[in-house]
Design a protein around this motif. Structure first.
Motif, short mmCIF file in Angstrom:
data_model
loop_
_atom_site.label_atom_id
_atom_site.label_comp_id
_atom_site.label_asym_id
_atom_site.label_seq_id
_atom_site.Cartn_x
_atom_site.Cartn_y
_atom_site.Cartn_z
N PHE A 382 0.84 -1.19 0.00
CA PHE A 382 0.00 0.00 0.00
C PHE A 382 0.88 1.25 0.00
CE2 PHE A 382 -2.12 3.32 2.58
CZ PHE A 382 -3.22 3.56 1.77
N ALA A 383 1.86 1.29 0.91
CA ALA A 383 2.74 2.47 1.03
C ALA A 383 3.57 2.66 -0.23
CB ALA A 383 3.64 2.31 2.25
N VAL A 384 4.12 1.56 -0.74
CA VAL A 384 5.09 1.69 -1.83
C VAL A 384 4.42 2.14 -3.13
CG1 VAL A 384 5.22 -0.62 -2.90
CG2 VAL A 384 7.28 0.63 -2.46
N TRP A 385 3.16 1.68 -3.37
CA TRP A 385 2.51 2.07 -4.63
C TRP A 385 2.02 3.51 -4.62
CZ3 TRP A 385 2.98 0.35 -9.35
CH2 TRP A 385 3.61 -0.89 -9.51
N ILE A 386 1.82 4.09 -3.44
CA ILE A 386 1.52 5.53 -3.37
C ILE A 386 2.69 6.30 -4.00
CG2 ILE A 386 1.31 7.52 -1.79
CD1 ILE A 386 -0.16 5.67 0.16
N PHE A 387 3.92 5.92 -3.62
CA PHE A 387 5.09 6.66 -4.09
C PHE A 387 5.51 6.30 -5.51
CE2 PHE A 387 5.39 7.33 0.50
CZ PHE A 387 5.49 8.72 0.50
N TYR A 388 5.28 5.02 -5.93
CA TYR A 388 5.55 4.69 -7.33
C TYR A 388 4.66 5.55 -8.23
CZ TYR A 388 8.17 0.44 -6.01
OH TYR A 388 9.09 -0.44 -5.51
N GLY A 389 3.37 5.66 -7.87
CA GLY A 389 2.43 6.46 -8.66
C GLY A 389 2.85 7.92 -8.70
N LEU A 390 3.25 8.45 -7.54
CA LEU A 390 3.66 9.86 -7.43
C LEU A 390 4.91 10.14 -8.27
CD1 LEU A 390 2.51 12.24 -5.88
CD2 LEU A 390 4.13 11.79 -4.04
N THR A 391 5.85 9.18 -8.26
CA THR A 391 7.10 9.36 -9.02
C THR A 391 6.83 9.36 -10.52
OG1 THR A 391 8.23 8.15 -7.27
CG2 THR A 391 9.44 8.46 -9.30
N VAL A 392 5.96 8.45 -10.96
CA VAL A 392 5.64 8.39 -12.40
C VAL A 392 4.86 9.64 -12.81
CG1 VAL A 392 4.42 7.07 -14.16
CG2 VAL A 392 5.78 5.88 -12.47
N LEU A 393 4.00 10.15 -11.91
CA LEU A 393 3.32 11.43 -12.17
C LEU A 393 4.37 12.54 -12.34
CD1 LEU A 393 0.75 13.22 -12.29
CD2 LEU A 393 0.89 13.44 -9.81
N GLY A 394 5.42 12.47 -11.51
CA GLY A 394 6.53 13.44 -11.62
C GLY A 394 7.18 13.40 -12.99
N LEU A 395 7.32 12.19 -13.55
CA LEU A 395 7.90 12.04 -14.89
C LEU A 395 7.02 12.76 -15.92
CD1 LEU A 395 9.69 10.72 -17.10
CD2 LEU A 395 8.32 8.68 -16.90
N ILE A 396 5.69 12.57 -15.80
CA ILE A 396 4.75 13.20 -16.75
C ILE A 396 4.83 14.73 -16.59
CG2 ILE A 396 2.32 13.42 -17.41
CD1 ILE A 396 1.95 10.53 -16.22
N VAL A 397 4.83 15.20 -15.32
CA VAL A 397 4.88 16.65 -15.05
C VAL A 397 6.16 17.26 -15.62
CG1 VAL A 397 5.15 18.36 -13.17
CG2 VAL A 397 3.38 16.58 -13.01
N MET A 398 7.31 16.57 -15.43
CA MET A 398 8.60 17.14 -15.89
C MET A 398 8.71 17.18 -17.41
SD MET A 398 11.60 16.19 -13.21
CE MET A 398 11.21 14.49 -12.86
N ARG A 399 7.90 16.36 -18.12
CA ARG A 399 7.90 16.46 -19.59
C ARG A 399 7.48 17.87 -20.03
NH1 ARG A 399 7.37 11.66 -22.84
NH2 ARG A 399 9.04 10.33 -22.07
N PHE A 400 6.65 18.53 -19.18
CA PHE A 400 6.15 19.87 -19.53
C PHE A 400 6.89 20.98 -18.79
CE2 PHE A 400 2.74 16.75 -20.05
CZ PHE A 400 2.48 16.91 -21.41
N THR A 401 7.29 20.70 -17.51
CA THR A 401 7.90 21.79 -16.73
C THR A 401 9.41 21.84 -16.87
OG1 THR A 401 8.07 20.35 -14.79
CG2 THR A 401 6.07 21.69 -14.98
N ARG A 402 10.05 20.70 -17.21
CA ARG A 402 11.51 20.68 -17.30
C ARG A 402 11.95 20.18 -18.67
NH1 ARG A 402 14.28 21.07 -12.57
NH2 ARG A 402 15.91 21.62 -14.05
N LYS A 403 11.52 20.91 -19.72
CA LYS A 403 11.87 20.48 -21.08
C LYS A 403 13.37 20.61 -21.34
CE LYS A 403 7.37 21.42 -23.07
NZ LYS A 403 6.52 22.26 -23.87
N ASP A 404 14.05 21.44 -20.50
CA ASP A 404 15.48 21.69 -20.70
C ASP A 404 16.36 20.49 -20.33
OD1 ASP A 404 14.40 22.32 -18.11
OD2 ASP A 404 16.42 22.94 -17.50
N LEU A 405 15.84 19.57 -19.51
CA LEU A 405 16.68 18.45 -19.04
C LEU A 405 16.96 17.48 -20.18
CD1 LEU A 405 15.16 17.58 -15.53
CD2 LEU A 405 17.36 18.63 -15.99
#
Length: 491
Positions: A382-405
């Motif tokens: 239960f705990a670990v999948w909360i953070f796996y989901g959050l991390t993958v959401l971070g990947l999607i968010v950074m596609r738009f907010t951190r295009k420079d990377l």
């Protein structure tokens, strides 16, 4: 950001000079190549899970066909998740797994909550589950016909835990050798079970596969709990991201290790389950105390003692892999100022994050004392999948907010969206279909980390500094550790 320096160092084509330069600096050493990378993945993933979980997966879905489908689906999900992590790992080349990715995508609070939950709940509970599984399989042959006493299991688990913690605190090379040895040992038992299964199938033992999809109707909650148990057996698919700074040529070796390692594990798991069903009906498998031992007794007698011995090797290898990588998380969190500074220090003589590894081992022992494997697995998943989901959401968010990377690996956007959707279902479905108190405790515990964040990190109360400074100084002298050099800073 010192990523450019890391990039230059990793692409440097002068292998003869690097060890001499690096050995003089107080940093983690680049000693993990492609083969060791695959061994870390295979070694950490194939652990106690495949010998503990088949029963729970089958109990939730009730028939052979859906059971095999779930094992394959878990492998596909783990591979997709790991590919998302490969993009993150080559884009942000820092050790510590999800921690630096959450830091980059959402800032310090989610990253802090992840390090808090991981160091106090997720990693130690997983280490404890593996050591308890090791103890159960090791004690079983000495107590034929009955369950071993609880105190024997707890003592054995603690002994294993302390030994592994010491090996990891003493040397990166030793830990790597131990990993490679136990990976070889566990592949032996996996091959024995698979080959026996194929031989039995060839002899015509297929009656348990007739009408294999005839079973009770499936609910979403039951499928999710089956996934929890299946995915527990795959957990470790992201372990290589915890030691990115120690990988030689990470842009090539990280994705290659994932693409070779996880599909290899998936094939093994499905074949092992097929082998189990060649000698056991669904009912017999559910009644078995230890599935692999029952299989050994029926197929390998009089050499059936091989099975518990090699299963013990397998679980020790998984515990070692988990300890090897989780110590790095405490190291990175300490380095960013999110945990006690002393956790980020490195041993002068041995160049390992010794304080972090010892801290982690101590917390895991606390979980062994009241430990019950099934409750710990649900709590952990239960705990670990909360953070796996959050991390993958971070990947999607950074596609738009951190295009420079720079992104040496770029996965199609549909993959992270799919993984995030699955993780939301996995977290919410068990709560909705069968609400239980442990889930609430787990959520409250993760949120309670905010209290510490506000007191000690946001406001930095002076009395907290006064207390921690002398403790840090004494521990530093006692353990002969120093702060790392060339710290990659985050701004």
């Amino acid at each position: 950001m010192d990523e450019e320096g890391i990039r230059k160092r990793s692409s440097n084509q002068e292998p003869d000079e690097t060890p001499i330069k690096k050995s003089k600096s107080m940093n983690l050493q680049k000693e993990v190549g492609l083969l060791s990378g695959i061994c870390v993945i295979v070694g950490t993933v194939i652990g106690s899970g495949i010998f503990v979980s088949p029963k729970s997966v089958l109990a939730n879905v009730g028939a052979v066909g859906p059971c095999l489908v779930i094992w394959a689906a878990c492998g596909v999900l783990a591979t997709l998740g790991a590919l998302c992590f490969a993009e993150l790992g080559t884009m942000i080349t820092k050790s510590g797994g999800e921690y630096p990715y959450l830091m980059e995508a959402f800032g310090p609070i989610p990253a802090y909550l992840f390090s808090w939950a991981s160091l106090i709940v997720i990693k130690p509970s997983s280490f404890a589950i593996i050591c308890l599984s090791f103890a159960e399989y090791t004690a079983a042959p000495f107590y034929p016909g009955c369950d071993p006493p609880t105190v024997v299991i707890k003592c054995l688990a603690t002994a294993a835990l302390v030994t592994i913690t010491l090996v990891n605190a003493l040397s990166v090379k030793w830990a790597s050798y131990v990993q490679n040895f136990f990976t070889a040992a566990k592949m032996v038992i996996v091959i024995i079970i698979i080959v026996s299964g194929i031989v039995l199938l060839a002899q015509g033992n297929t009656k348990n596969f007739n009408n294999s999809f005839d079973g009770p109707p499936l609910s979403v909650g039951a499928i999710c709990l089956a996934f929890y148990n299946g995915l527990w057996a795959y957990d470790g698919w992201n372990q290589l991201n915890y030691i990115t700074e120690e990988l030689k040529d990470p842009y090539r070796n990280l994705p290659l290790s994932i693409v070779i390692g996880i599909p290899l594990v998936t094939v093994c798991y499905v074949l092992i389950n097929i082998s189990y069903f060649t000698v056991m009906t669904s009912t017999e498998l559910l009644q078995s105390q230890a599935v692999a031992v029952t299989f050994g007794d029926r197929v390998l007698y009089p050499a059936s003692w091989i099975v518990p011995l090699f299963v013990a090797f397998s679980t020790i290898g998984a515990a070692n892999g988990t300890c090897f990588t989780a110590g790095r998380l405490a190291y990175v969190a300490g380095r960013e100022g999110h945990m006690l500074k002393v956790l980020s220090y490195i041993s002068i003589k041995r160049l390992t994050p010794a304080p972090a590894i010892i801290f982690y081992g101590a917390i895991a022992i606390i979980y062994i004392i009241p430990g019950d494997i099934n409750t710990l697995i649900n709590y952990f998943s239960f705990a670990v999948w909360i953070f796996y989901g959050l991390t993958v959401l971070g990947l999607i968010v950074m596609r738009f907010t951190r295009k420079d990377l720079e992104r040496p690996i770029r996965v199609p956007l549909i993959i992270p969206i799919l993984v995030m959707f699955v993780s939301i279902v996995l977290v919410l479905a068990p709560i909705i279909t069968a609400p239980e108190l442990p889930y609430l405790y787990c959520a409250l515990f993760i949120i309670s980390g905010l209290v510490f964040y506000v007191l000690f990190i946001h406001f930095k109360f002076s009395w907290a500094q006064k207390v921690s400074k002398p403790i840090t100084m004494h521990l530093q002298m006692l353990m002969e550790v120093v702060p790392p050099e060339d710290v990659p800073e985050q701004h």
